[in-house]
Enzyme design. Sequence first.
Site, short mmCIF file in Angstrom:
data_model
loop_
_atom_site.label_atom_id
_atom_site.label_comp_id
_atom_site.label_asym_id
_atom_site.label_seq_id
_atom_site.Cartn_x
_atom_site.Cartn_y
_atom_site.Cartn_z
N TYR A 1 0.56 27.06 40.15
CA TYR A 1 0.86 25.85 39.39
C TYR A 1 0.77 24.59 40.25
O TYR A 1 0.60 23.49 39.74
CB TYR A 1 2.27 25.93 38.79
CG TYR A 1 2.39 26.74 37.53
CD1 TYR A 1 1.36 27.55 37.05
CD2 TYR A 1 3.58 26.71 36.79
CE1 TYR A 1 1.50 28.30 35.89
CE2 TYR A 1 3.72 27.44 35.63
CZ TYR A 1 2.70 28.24 35.18
OH TYR A 1 2.84 28.96 34.02
N GLY A 2 0.94 24.74 41.56
CA GLY A 2 1.04 23.59 42.45
C GLY A 2 -0.08 22.56 42.32
O GLY A 2 0.19 21.36 42.26
N CYS B 1 9.36 26.78 47.40
CA CYS B 1 8.56 27.54 46.44
C CYS B 1 9.10 28.95 46.49
O CYS B 1 9.33 29.50 47.58
CB CYS B 1 7.09 27.52 46.82
SG CYS B 1 6.07 28.65 45.83
N THR B 2 9.32 29.56 45.34
CA THR B 2 9.96 30.89 45.34
C THR B 2 9.03 31.99 45.81
O THR B 2 9.48 33.12 46.02
CB THR B 2 10.51 31.23 43.94
OG1 THR B 2 9.49 31.05 42.95
CG2 THR B 2 11.70 30.33 43.61
N HIS B 3 7.76 31.69 46.03
CA HIS B 3 6.87 32.67 46.66
C HIS B 3 7.14 32.76 48.17
O HIS B 3 6.91 33.81 48.78
CB HIS B 3 5.40 32.27 46.47
CG HIS B 3 4.85 32.52 45.11
ND1 HIS B 3 5.16 31.76 44.01
CD2 HIS B 3 3.97 33.47 44.67
CE1 HIS B 3 4.51 32.20 42.96
NE2 HIS B 3 3.77 33.23 43.34
N CYS C 1 10.69 28.64 39.46
CA CYS C 1 9.48 28.05 40.02
C CYS C 1 9.80 26.60 40.31
O CYS C 1 10.22 25.86 39.41
CB CYS C 1 8.33 28.16 39.01
SG CYS C 1 6.81 27.26 39.47
N ASN C 2 9.63 26.19 41.55
CA ASN C 2 9.96 24.81 41.92
C ASN C 2 9.06 23.80 41.22
O ASN C 2 9.53 22.76 40.76
CB ASN C 2 9.86 24.65 43.43
CG ASN C 2 10.98 25.35 44.17
OD1 ASN C 2 12.00 24.74 44.48
ND2 ASN C 2 10.81 26.63 44.47
N THR C 3 7.77 24.09 41.14
CA THR C 3 6.84 23.17 40.49
C THR C 3 7.20 23.00 39.02
O THR C 3 7.22 21.88 38.49
CB THR C 3 5.39 23.68 40.62
OG1 THR C 3 5.09 23.92 42.00
CG2 THR C 3 4.40 22.68 40.06
N ASP D 1 8.28 32.26 35.99
CA ASP D 1 7.66 31.76 37.21
C ASP D 1 6.16 31.73 37.01
O ASP D 1 5.62 32.39 36.12
CB ASP D 1 8.02 32.66 38.40
CG ASP D 1 7.46 32.13 39.72
OD1 ASP D 1 7.86 31.02 40.12
OD2 ASP D 1 6.60 32.80 40.32
N SER D 2 5.49 31.02 37.90
CA SER D 2 4.03 30.96 37.85
C SER D 2 3.40 32.29 38.23
O SER D 2 2.21 32.51 37.96
CB SER D 2 3.52 29.87 38.79
OG SER D 2 3.86 30.19 40.13
N GLU E 1 0.43 36.19 46.08
CA GLU E 1 -0.05 36.76 44.81
C GLU E 1 -1.06 37.89 45.04
O GLU E 1 -1.17 38.81 44.24
CB GLU E 1 -0.69 35.67 43.95
CG GLU E 1 0.30 34.71 43.33
CD GLU E 1 1.11 35.33 42.19
OE1 GLU E 1 0.55 36.15 41.44
OE2 GLU E 1 2.30 35.00 42.07
#
Length: 269
Positions: free
Chosen positions: A43-44, A185-187, A74-76, A11-12, A153
């Site tokens: 990353y977006g 987004c996994t965040h 990570c979706n991006t 993931d980012s 984050e």
Amino acid sequence: MLANAPIGVIDSGVGGLTVAKEIMRLLPNEKVLYIGDNARCPYGPRSQSEVRKYTWQMARALMNKNIKLLVIACNTATAATLDSLQKSLPIPVIGVIFPGARAAMKVSVTKEIAVLGTEGTVRSGAYENALKSLVSSCHIVQLACPKFVPLVESDEYEGEFARKMVRDTLGQLDSKSFDTAILGCTHYPLLQTFIEEKFGPSVTVLSSASETAKDVENHLRFQRMLADAKHPPVHEFYTSGSTAIFGTIIEKWLEIDNPIIHILKFPQT
């Protein structure tokens, strides 16, 4: 390849821990190796070429550790890199976008779907393509929420500041126009309580985490690669950034005391 080889999750940053948590819950015998590229998160806003480069660096790092399956949590990164990784790596590679779309279609009555994502994910159109491949007549509204990832984050996702940011960001959406919202987004699941509060009870808010974990289980079961470990696995975590906040979120979100965290440096060129 041995069935007891680990599962890799990339993931980012810390967002993919939401996916790792579901994998650990559903498959308690499986060892997880997790990389969070916190130093280069988010990353977006980045270009697709940058995202592909960084995702490949993480994938290669885990391939060197002999993983049996890779999850792009990570979706991006899924939007930018899933196809090339699936074609190039000798192991199964699972992304999070199609499982998220599938989960939404399972619960939506009206097939009116909102997608909350990063700028990169929204720009890619990956969710729109996935959703329409399942139900071509569905209606989709997308919203980029670029402030959400830095909020998570920085470990500031639980207080009043986070609630206000969520409320202000989502204020431009009319929650009466959809019955399901995908956390693209996994965040974002770490902000789910505030998102649900803003949308109200008429909207189902969901992430791709549990559906992705089911895909992992199905792949491993089909290939007869489920672990048969005699003892609980010891998961390992890698970060390209600071271990302090990374470790705090792992302890809170995964309820792992004193997690094993390594610093991973990537080439700058």
